[in-house]
Design a protein around this motif. Structure first.
Motif, PDB file in Angstrom:
ATOM      1  N   ASP A  68      -4.270 -27.293   6.251  1.00  0.00           N
ATOM      2  CA  ASP A  68      -3.247 -27.696   7.016  1.00  0.00           C
ATOM      3  C   ASP A  68      -2.268 -26.434   6.869  1.00  0.00           C
ATOM      4  O   ASP A  68      -1.642 -26.550   5.750  1.00  0.00           O
ATOM      5  CB  ASP A  68      -2.610 -29.036   6.795  1.00  0.00           C
ATOM      6  CG  ASP A  68      -1.172 -29.285   7.674  1.00  0.00           C
ATOM      7  OD1 ASP A  68      -0.893 -28.455   8.641  1.00  0.00           O
ATOM      8  OD2 ASP A  68      -0.751 -30.578   7.682  1.00  0.00           O
ATOM      9  N   ARG A 101       1.233 -27.418   5.256  1.00  0.00           N
ATOM     10  CA  ARG A 101       1.499 -27.728   3.770  1.00  0.00           C
ATOM     11  C   ARG A 101       0.386 -27.171   2.925  1.00  0.00           C
ATOM     12  O   ARG A 101      -0.578 -27.011   3.214  1.00  0.00           O
ATOM     13  CB  ARG A 101       1.458 -29.419   3.483  1.00  0.00           C
ATOM     14  CG  ARG A 101       1.373 -29.674   2.203  1.00  0.00           C
ATOM     15  CD  ARG A 101       1.791 -31.040   2.035  1.00  0.00           C
ATOM     16  NE  ARG A 101       3.084 -31.209   1.996  1.00  0.00           N
ATOM     17  CZ  ARG A 101       3.857 -32.469   1.708  1.00  0.00           C
ATOM     18  NH1 ARG A 101       3.191 -33.552   1.719  1.00  0.00           N
ATOM     19  NH2 ARG A 101       5.082 -32.436   1.814  1.00  0.00           N
ATOM     20  N   SER A 136      -0.140 -30.614  -1.687  1.00  0.00           N
ATOM     21  CA  SER A 136      -0.665 -31.951  -1.275  1.00  0.00           C
ATOM     22  C   SER A 136      -1.583 -32.533  -2.502  1.00  0.00           C
ATOM     23  O   SER A 136      -1.467 -33.689  -2.596  1.00  0.00           O
ATOM     24  CB  SER A 136      -1.448 -31.644  -0.002  1.00  0.00           C
ATOM     25  OG  SER A 136      -0.904 -31.014   1.080  1.00  0.00           O
ATOM     26  N   PRO A 185      11.530 -35.097   2.210  1.00  0.00           N
ATOM     27  CA  PRO A 185      11.162 -34.944   3.760  1.00  0.00           C
ATOM     28  C   PRO A 185       9.977 -33.958   3.748  1.00  0.00           C
ATOM     29  O   PRO A 185       9.974 -32.743   3.156  1.00  0.00           O
ATOM     30  CB  PRO A 185      12.520 -34.204   4.160  1.00  0.00           C
ATOM     31  CG  PRO A 185      13.559 -34.709   3.348  1.00  0.00           C
ATOM     32  CD  PRO A 185      12.927 -34.897   2.020  1.00  0.00           C
ATOM     33  N   ARG A 186       9.134 -34.106   4.643  1.00  0.00           N
ATOM     34  CA  ARG A 186       7.872 -33.221   4.757  1.00  0.00           C
ATOM     35  C   ARG A 186       8.287 -31.657   5.158  1.00  0.00           C
ATOM     36  O   ARG A 186       7.668 -30.767   4.360  1.00  0.00           O
ATOM     37  CB  ARG A 186       6.884 -33.568   5.786  1.00  0.00           C
ATOM     38  CG  ARG A 186       5.652 -32.883   6.145  1.00  0.00           C
ATOM     39  CD  ARG A 186       4.739 -33.403   7.303  1.00  0.00           C
ATOM     40  NE  ARG A 186       3.588 -32.720   7.354  1.00  0.00           N
ATOM     41  CZ  ARG A 186       2.581 -32.784   6.547  1.00  0.00           C
ATOM     42  NH1 ARG A 186       2.552 -33.815   5.543  1.00  0.00           N
ATOM     43  NH2 ARG A 186       1.529 -31.937   6.685  1.00  0.00           N
ATOM     44  N   ASP A 187       9.453 -31.592   5.484  1.00  0.00           N
ATOM     45  CA  ASP A 187       9.697 -30.147   6.004  1.00  0.00           C
ATOM     46  C   ASP A 187      10.262 -29.297   4.811  1.00  0.00           C
ATOM     47  O   ASP A 187      10.344 -27.962   4.673  1.00  0.00           O
ATOM     48  CB  ASP A 187      10.785 -29.999   7.125  1.00  0.00           C
ATOM     49  CG  ASP A 187      12.060 -30.625   6.654  1.00  0.00           C
ATOM     50  OD1 ASP A 187      11.932 -31.708   6.226  1.00  0.00           O
ATOM     51  OD2 ASP A 187      13.097 -30.014   6.862  1.00  0.00           O
ATOM     52  N   GLY A 218       8.978 -30.164   1.361  1.00  0.00           N
ATOM     53  CA  GLY A 218       8.342 -30.949   0.391  1.00  0.00           C
ATOM     54  C   GLY A 218       7.671 -29.871  -0.447  1.00  0.00           C
ATOM     55  O   GLY A 218       7.158 -30.056  -1.639  1.00  0.00           O
ATOM     56  N   HIS A 219       7.463 -28.527  -0.271  1.00  0.00           N
ATOM     57  CA  HIS A 219       6.830 -27.629  -0.965  1.00  0.00           C
ATOM     58  C   HIS A 219       7.886 -26.915  -2.120  1.00  0.00           C
ATOM     59  O   HIS A 219       9.048 -26.955  -1.752  1.00  0.00           O
ATOM     60  CB  HIS A 219       6.214 -26.483  -0.035  1.00  0.00           C
ATOM     61  CG  HIS A 219       7.203 -25.470   0.518  1.00  0.00           C
ATOM     62  ND1 HIS A 219       7.831 -26.029   1.642  1.00  0.00           N
ATOM     63  CD2 HIS A 219       7.489 -24.257   0.070  1.00  0.00           C
ATOM     64  CE1 HIS A 219       8.609 -24.882   1.877  1.00  0.00           C
ATOM     65  NE2 HIS A 219       8.575 -24.172   1.064  1.00  0.00           N
TER      66      HIS A 219
END
Length: 223
Positions: A202, A205, A210, A101-103, A105-106
């Protein structure tokens, strides 16, 4: 400023195989900058022990007897957004990082258990995940080549080398040391990689995250 050894990174281990878990504990324990604060064998044990603030990074097996390690990592990350997560697997499942999930992802990394025989690789990956960088298995990356027509395929050989080292969690200074070039040169190559891959600033992120995920997405096994 205190030295890292005064405030060691707190590492939790979630691994169901006792011998492998013991090996991980011993490897982490010999590094003065790291400290094992928890060691669990199951999802249920980890949910009980790993309260927010317990650890800075979790070394987490994907395949656990009572659940999925990635789902556990997502839960832990949502409870503690700055928690680093280093995934382990006995088989090549690195592509699973693309489905996070993007939220959350780091700050995820992936190592195959084959690569875990290299202590330096493990310890570097733990530190990189704790610092919020994406870490991809160096041995698996070494067997990948850019897909035809992809943006990654448009990189120069040097830019591709820099991107691969960035994806292994190295800092600019670490990349410079590895390649025998200046840190300023690395910075210029990194910016050129961002430009070719169309990665912008961005704030939602980290651009290094990325870039690492684009490398994973746009490469495949060498034929």
């Amino acid at each position: 400023m205190s030295s890292p050894a005064d405030h060691p990174l707190r590492v939790a281990i979630v691994e169901d195989q006792p011998l492998f878990r013991s090996m991980l504990e011993r490897t982490v324990a010999v590094d003065p900058d790291l400290r094992v604060v928890a060691s669990c064998a199951t999802v249920s044990d980890a949910r009980r022990v790993l309260r927010p603030g317990t650890a800075d990074v979790v070394v987490l097996d994907i395949d656990l007897p009572d659940g999925n390690g990635i789902a556990l990592g997502v839960l832990l990350r949502r409870e503690q957004p700055d928690l680093g997560i280093l995934l382990l697997s006995a088989h090549d499942a690195m592509d699973l990082l693309l489905d996070l999930p993007r939220d959350v992802g780091h700050g995820w990394g992936y190592l195959s258990k084959t690569s875990m025989t290299d202590e330096a690789t493990l310890l570097a990956a733990v530190r990189a995940a704790a610092a919020g960088r994406t870490v991809l298995d160096p041995a698996l990356l070494g067997r990948m080549t850019p897909r035809h027509g992809s943006a990654v395929a448009q990189l120069t050989q040097r830019q591709y080398e820099v991107l691969r080292l960035l994806a292994q969690g190295l800092s600019n200074s670490g990349i410079a040391e590895q390649l025998g070039i200046t840190e300023k040169s690395v910075q210029n190559h990194v910016y050129a990689v961002y430009g070719t891959l169309g990665i912008d600033a961005d704030p939602a992120r980290n651009p290094r995250v990325s870039a690492a995920l684009r490398l994973l997405e746009e490469t495949g096994p060498a034929v």
